[in-house]
Scaffold this active site. Structure first.
Site, PDB file in Angstrom:
ATOM      1  N   ASP A 131      62.962  62.634  36.749  1.00  0.00           N
ATOM      2  CA  ASP A 131      63.794  63.831  36.620  1.00  0.00           C
ATOM      3  C   ASP A 131      63.837  64.301  35.169  1.00  0.00           C
ATOM      4  O   ASP A 131      63.598  65.455  34.865  1.00  0.00           O
ATOM      5  CB  ASP A 131      65.218  63.564  37.152  1.00  0.00           C
ATOM      6  CG  ASP A 131      65.806  62.260  36.620  1.00  0.00           C
ATOM      7  OD1 ASP A 131      65.104  61.536  35.875  1.00  0.00           O
ATOM      8  OD2 ASP A 131      66.968  61.965  36.930  1.00  0.00           O
TER       9      ASP A 131
ATOM     10  N   ARG B  49      75.212  66.504  41.179  1.00  0.00           N
ATOM     11  CA  ARG B  49      73.840  66.372  41.663  1.00  0.00           C
ATOM     12  C   ARG B  49      73.479  67.461  42.662  1.00  0.00           C
ATOM     13  O   ARG B  49      72.329  67.833  42.816  1.00  0.00           O
ATOM     14  CB  ARG B  49      73.644  65.029  42.380  1.00  0.00           C
ATOM     15  CG  ARG B  49      73.693  63.821  41.485  1.00  0.00           C
ATOM     16  CD  ARG B  49      73.176  62.612  42.260  1.00  0.00           C
ATOM     17  NE  ARG B  49      73.608  61.356  41.687  1.00  0.00           N
ATOM     18  CZ  ARG B  49      73.045  60.746  40.649  1.00  0.00           C
ATOM     19  NH1 ARG B  49      72.017  61.306  40.062  1.00  0.00           N
ATOM     20  NH2 ARG B  49      73.488  59.601  40.207  1.00  0.00           N
TER      21      ARG B  49
ATOM     22  N   LYS C  85      68.888  57.704  41.175  1.00  0.00           N
ATOM     23  CA  LYS C  85      68.951  58.695  42.238  1.00  0.00           C
ATOM     24  C   LYS C  85      68.574  60.093  41.750  1.00  0.00           C
ATOM     25  O   LYS C  85      68.415  61.002  42.525  1.00  0.00           O
ATOM     26  CB  LYS C  85      70.390  58.761  42.788  1.00  0.00           C
ATOM     27  CG  LYS C  85      70.924  57.439  43.245  1.00  0.00           C
ATOM     28  CD  LYS C  85      72.457  57.578  43.537  1.00  0.00           C
ATOM     29  CE  LYS C  85      73.030  56.209  43.793  1.00  0.00           C
ATOM     30  NZ  LYS C  85      74.482  56.217  43.692  1.00  0.00           N
ATOM     31  N   GLY C  86      68.489  60.240  40.428  1.00  0.00           N
ATOM     32  CA  GLY C  86      68.342  61.577  39.850  1.00  0.00           C
ATOM     33  C   GLY C  86      67.126  62.350  40.329  1.00  0.00           C
ATOM     34  O   GLY C  86      67.104  63.579  40.292  1.00  0.00           O
TER      35      GLY C  86
ATOM     36  N   VAL D 288      72.231  67.997  30.530  1.00  0.00           N
ATOM     37  CA  VAL D 288      72.010  68.879  31.677  1.00  0.00           C
ATOM     38  C   VAL D 288      72.389  68.182  32.984  1.00  0.00           C
ATOM     39  O   VAL D 288      72.245  66.971  33.110  1.00  0.00           O
ATOM     40  CB  VAL D 288      70.549  69.387  31.753  1.00  0.00           C
ATOM     41  CG1 VAL D 288      70.228  70.280  30.576  1.00  0.00           C
ATOM     42  CG2 VAL D 288      69.564  68.236  31.816  1.00  0.00           C
TER      43      VAL D 288
ATOM     44  N   ASP E  54      73.117  64.001  37.322  1.00  0.00           N
ATOM     45  CA  ASP E  54      74.568  63.861  37.456  1.00  0.00           C
ATOM     46  C   ASP E  54      75.279  63.723  36.123  1.00  0.00           C
ATOM     47  O   ASP E  54      74.651  63.501  35.086  1.00  0.00           O
ATOM     48  CB  ASP E  54      74.888  62.624  38.280  1.00  0.00           C
ATOM     49  CG  ASP E  54      74.643  61.344  37.483  1.00  0.00           C
ATOM     50  OD1 ASP E  54      73.601  61.262  36.809  1.00  0.00           O
ATOM     51  OD2 ASP E  54      75.503  60.439  37.514  1.00  0.00           O
TER      52      ASP E  54
ATOM     53  N   LYS F  14      63.110  66.166  27.371  1.00  0.00           N
ATOM     54  CA  LYS F  14      64.020  66.434  26.248  1.00  0.00           C
ATOM     55  C   LYS F  14      63.369  65.850  24.989  1.00  0.00           C
ATOM     56  O   LYS F  14      63.778  64.820  24.463  1.00  0.00           O
ATOM     57  CB  LYS F  14      65.367  65.771  26.532  1.00  0.00           C
ATOM     58  CG  LYS F  14      66.526  66.506  25.874  1.00  0.00           C
ATOM     59  CD  LYS F  14      67.785  65.692  25.947  1.00  0.00           C
ATOM     60  CE  LYS F  14      68.596  65.914  27.195  1.00  0.00           C
ATOM     61  NZ  LYS F  14      69.862  65.157  27.180  1.00  0.00           N
TER      62      LYS F  14
END
Ligand code: 5GP
Length: 443
Positions: free
Chosen positions: A357, A422, A303-304, A410, A416, A388
């Site tokens: 994401d 979120r 879902k990110g 993060v 999340d 990252k």
């Protein structure tokens, strides 16, 4: 060149604003006419093109036409200052009489722009060395106080509270310009008799800010000026702020001590929403340019990616369709990926952009990319908001990257921690104490 005025402008590091660094023949009023939005003020310059304006009062590209008219400016030519092939500034020439510029004029200006580029690059290097020198000095004096990034020297601020305000804005990643515009308030015999220069302009909020002390006599005077300013310039958004007002304002945008009461656990804000939005617009421009004339399938992993996907797609000037996948992690260390929801439609022969994401070790993306490649898309690229890189284990190709993030956990803007955070409009670093001994959780 028989010019009546000249201005040398430098682009800020975000390539959003043009800042005046040198002038000739222009009045104070003209110079303090407000920050120049690089995209609104002659956007072709950003593309490295020369811009010619025959009549400044009538041309839509001129950001402050009334002021140009009042200053008797007719024609303008702007030439980009290029450093390593990218626009880093601009030279602008102004004339009172309408005129054309010859090839010889243009080639002369290009030569001057090349010289400016050398000066800009040397000045930048000098500034970096100086900052580094000062930072070391400050660290030596006090190891507890981390140096805060300031765009201006302390001595450039008229009042210490302004410096504090600037530091606070820096901390919350809110962009600011110090005293960029003066507003004439009263005229006498055709000359300006009174002006007002607000302390700050916050471009992301399109807001001018004047800080106040609580001394009543000063406050009354400032209130009078502000009333006048609002009458004369109704389109201008300005606030008089005392410290409490300021904290409330930050809270409204999710920042500051008051705003953070509801986001317990955030160590610091890494990217404000405005900064994320700006970066997304740039990414979308690049993607739209690279896929011109083609249709694109955007694929996200739930879902990110929801916030990023929603914002990115709105800025794409292409026909796009969307599809989503969902995954879960299992295995001892949680690093075996399983697809729990696959695509709705076939991607065979389609141009596919995988929207992510965050890419951390790269294992998830690597798995998903090999799954998607097996369906033979016409092309397959990756766009990730966050990279990252420091933790990469699998070398996955990233075609579009929003920000390279430090090796910290993060959250926010879709990301999340245990299902929460979120909904934060910004991306922040979670307090390390909260995740002690835990690895990243799946989106
Ligand atoms: P990978 O290590 O496979 O590249 O990333 C796997 C997943 O770990 C990401 O899609 C994301 O869900 C999660 N992840 C990695 N780093 C972070 C982080 O800093 N914050 C959050 N919220 N999730 C992360």
């Amino acid at each position: 060149m028989q010019a009546n005025g000249c201005r040398i402008l430098s682009l800020n590091s975000q390539k959003e604003y043009l800042i005046t660094v040198g002038t000739y023949g222009l009045s104070d009023l003209y110079l303090k006419k407000g920050p120049l939005d690089a995209r609104k003020s002659l956007p072709d310059i950003l593309e490295g093109k020369v811009v010619f304006i025959a009549d400044a009062a009538k041309d839509e590209r001129v950001q402050y036409p009334q002021i140009a008219l009042a200053q008797g400016i007719s024609s303008i030519i702007g030439v980009p200052v290029l450093g390593k092939g990218e626009t880093i500034g601009e030279i602008r020439i102004y004339t009172h009489e309408p005129r054309q510029f010859s090839e010889a004029d243009r080639s002369f200006l290009h030569s001057v722009a090349d010289m400016c580029a050398v000066v800009f690059e040397r000045a930048e290097l000098h500034q970096l060395l100086e900052q580094d020198h000062k930072t070391r000095g400050r660290r030596k004096k006090s190891s507890q106080v981390p140096p805060l990034p300031t765009t201006l020297e302390s001595s450039s601020f008229a009042h210490p509270s302004e410096e504090d305000f600037a530091k606070l804005l820096d901390f919350y990643c809110i962009e600011w310009l110090y005293e960029p515009r003066s507003f004439p308030l009263r005229w006498q015999g055709g000359k300006i008799a009174e002006m007002f220069t607000p302390d700050f302009y916050l471009p992301e909020l399109d807001l001018y800010v004047e800080l106040t002390t609580l001394k009543q006599n000063l406050l009354t005077e400032k209130n009078r000026k502000l009333r006048q300013l609002r009458e004369l310039y109704p389109e201008v958004n300005i606030r008089l702020l005392n410290k409490n007002d300021f904290l409330k304002l930050l809270a409204k945008y999710g920042y500051g001590p008051l705003g953070e009461a509801k986001v317990e656990g955030i160590d610091r804000v890494l990217y404000s929403n405005a900064k994320i939005q700006r970066r997304i617009r740039t990414l979308a421009r690049h993607i739209s340019r690279d896929y011109t004339g083609q249709r694109l399938v955007l694929i996200g992993i739930l879902k990110g990616v929801v916030c990023f996907m929603a914002d990115l797609m709105q800025h794409l000037s292409l026909p796009v369709t969307l599809d989503f996948m969902a995954i879960s992690y299992y295995g001892g260390d949680g690093q075996v990926v399983k697809i729990t929801r696959d695509l709705d439609s076939s991607i065979t022969g389609q141009h596919v952009l995988m929207v992510e994401d965050i890419v951390d070790t790269g294992m998830t993306l690597n798995y998903i990319l090999s799954h998607l490649s097996a369906h033979n898309p016409a092309s397959l690229r990756v766009c990730t908001l966050l990279d990252k890189r420091a933790r990469r284990l699998v070398n996955v190709p990233l075609d579009y990257v929003g920000f390279e993030v430090p090796d910290e956990f993060v959250v926010g803007y879709g990301l999340d921690y245990k299902g929460e955070y979120r909904n934060l409009p910004f991306i922040g670093i979670l307090h390390p104490e909260l995740i002690k001994g835990e690895g990243p959780t799946p989106t």
